[in-house]
Design an enzyme around this catalytic site. Structure first.
Site, PDB file in Angstrom:
ATOM      1  N   SER A   1       0.850  -1.186   0.000  1.00 10.83           N
ATOM      2  CA  SER A   1       0.000   0.000   0.000  1.00 10.83           C
ATOM      3  C   SER A   1       0.893   1.246   0.000  1.00 10.83           C
ATOM      4  O   SER A   1       1.897   1.292  -0.713  1.00 10.83           O
ATOM      5  CB  SER A   1      -0.944  -0.014   1.205  1.00 10.83           C
ATOM      6  OG  SER A   1      -1.848   1.055   1.154  1.00 10.83           O
TER       7      SER A   1
ATOM      8  N   TYR B   1      -5.184   8.213  -6.187  1.00 12.24           N
ATOM      9  CA  TYR B   1      -4.200   7.193  -5.819  1.00 12.24           C
ATOM     10  C   TYR B   1      -4.301   6.869  -4.330  1.00 12.24           C
ATOM     11  O   TYR B   1      -4.380   5.695  -3.936  1.00 12.24           O
ATOM     12  CB  TYR B   1      -2.802   7.695  -6.166  1.00 12.24           C
ATOM     13  CG  TYR B   1      -1.676   6.838  -5.649  1.00 12.24           C
ATOM     14  CD1 TYR B   1      -1.262   5.721  -6.344  1.00 12.24           C
ATOM     15  CD2 TYR B   1      -1.026   7.153  -4.452  1.00 12.24           C
ATOM     16  CE1 TYR B   1      -0.216   4.928  -5.874  1.00 12.24           C
ATOM     17  CE2 TYR B   1       0.011   6.381  -3.975  1.00 12.24           C
ATOM     18  CZ  TYR B   1       0.410   5.263  -4.689  1.00 12.24           C
ATOM     19  OH  TYR B   1       1.435   4.482  -4.204  1.00 12.24           O
TER      20      TYR B   1
ATOM     21  N   LYS C   1      -5.453   3.386  -2.387  1.00 16.33           N
ATOM     22  CA  LYS C   1      -4.554   2.689  -1.461  1.00 16.33           C
ATOM     23  C   LYS C   1      -5.199   2.533  -0.084  1.00 16.33           C
ATOM     24  O   LYS C   1      -4.951   1.535   0.618  1.00 16.33           O
ATOM     25  CB  LYS C   1      -3.225   3.443  -1.350  1.00 16.33           C
ATOM     26  CG  LYS C   1      -2.339   3.313  -2.576  1.00 16.33           C
ATOM     27  CD  LYS C   1      -1.842   1.888  -2.782  1.00 16.33           C
ATOM     28  CE  LYS C   1      -0.732   1.833  -3.821  1.00 16.33           C
ATOM     29  NZ  LYS C   1      -0.192   0.462  -4.003  1.00 16.33           N
TER      30      LYS C   1
END
Length: 260
Positions: A138, A152, A156
């Site tokens: 992650s 993004y 994650k």
């Protein structure tokens, strides 16, 4: 140190470069047979003993194909490392919430979240059979999603949550699931003037090295430097080794995040 991984089999997604390539090399050095899936095969990957599979893991078909081919090649899977992500500038989708089109969100979730979900779903029956281990890569961005790039970071965050869900459900069946959350890593994203950091530096009209130095100063890692891909890979290998760690989210950021 012998991590007790010799003779194991592994699938590593996104193993053609960066963190994934470092994980491939580290596992092979520990005596693991590795199959890796990515959109391309780099010269560096060809130099390893890994078996490369060219697939697009942002699609459901890519995940299924990778695990099917890996199972045939390896005879079974003991280890899964979900690492795929950040292929190019489009994977970051810079901008504020109202600036980002739905396609940017879809792309980020397909690449960073759904790829791991789909590959894990395909691999878990075999991992349960072999009492295996799974690690998701992650990011510290998962803990501060508003700092951007937001699509993004939010994808994650979902990946980190998925690791907790899988650890709780499959731990009683003998499968350990953990997450590694690096800060900025010295891959092309930060070191290549044509990569993410270089493009942002150009947009701001400042030299690439000055942008990277300024970004590090703002993030203020206690160590004062980027994490290396090899450091991430060694952490992954330890989590995959026989131990009682499960459901953990290991920060590897040099001390950037300081919340308790």
């Amino acid at each position: 140190m012998d991590l007790g991984l010799a003779g194991k089999t592994a699938v590593v997604t996104g193993g053609s470069k960066g963190i994934g390539l470092a994980v491939v090399r580290t596992l092979i050095a520990e005596g693991v047979r590795v199959v890796t899936g990515s959109r391309g095969i780099t010269p560096e990957l060809k130099e390893t003993a890994a078996v490369p599979v060219t697939v697009d893991l942002s699609t459901p078909e890519g995940a299924t194909e990778l695990i099917e081919r890996a199972t045939i090649e390896l005879g079974g899977i003991d280890i899964l490392v979900n690492n795929v992500g950040i292929g190019d500038m489009g994977d970051f989708a810079l901008g504020g919430f109202l600036d980002l089109p739905e396609a940017a969100w879809t792309h980020n979730f397909d690449l960073h979240f759904y790829s791991a979900l789909r590959v894990s779903r395909a691999a878990l029956p075999g991992l349960v059979e072999r009492k295996g281990a799974l690690v998701n890569i992650s990011s510290i961005g998962a803990r501060v999603p508003g700092d951007g790039p937001i699509a993004y970071n939010v994808s994650k965050s979902a990946l980190t949550a998925l690791g907790k869900v899988l650890a709780a459900e499959f731990g009683p069946q003998g499968v350990r699931v953990n997450t590694v959350s690096p800060g900025p890593v010295s891959t092309g994203v930060w070191t290549d003037p044509a990569g993410f950091s270089g493009v942002v530096a150009d947009s701001l009209g400042i030299p690439h090295d000055a942008f990277v130095a300024g970004a590090l100063e703002r993030m203020a890692p206690d160590t004062g430097r980027l994490t290396t891909p090899e450091e991430v890979a060694r952490t992954v290998a330890f989590l995959l080794s026989p131990n009682n760690l499960s459901g953990a989210d290991v920060l590897l950021d040099g001390g950037i995040l300081k919340q308790v």
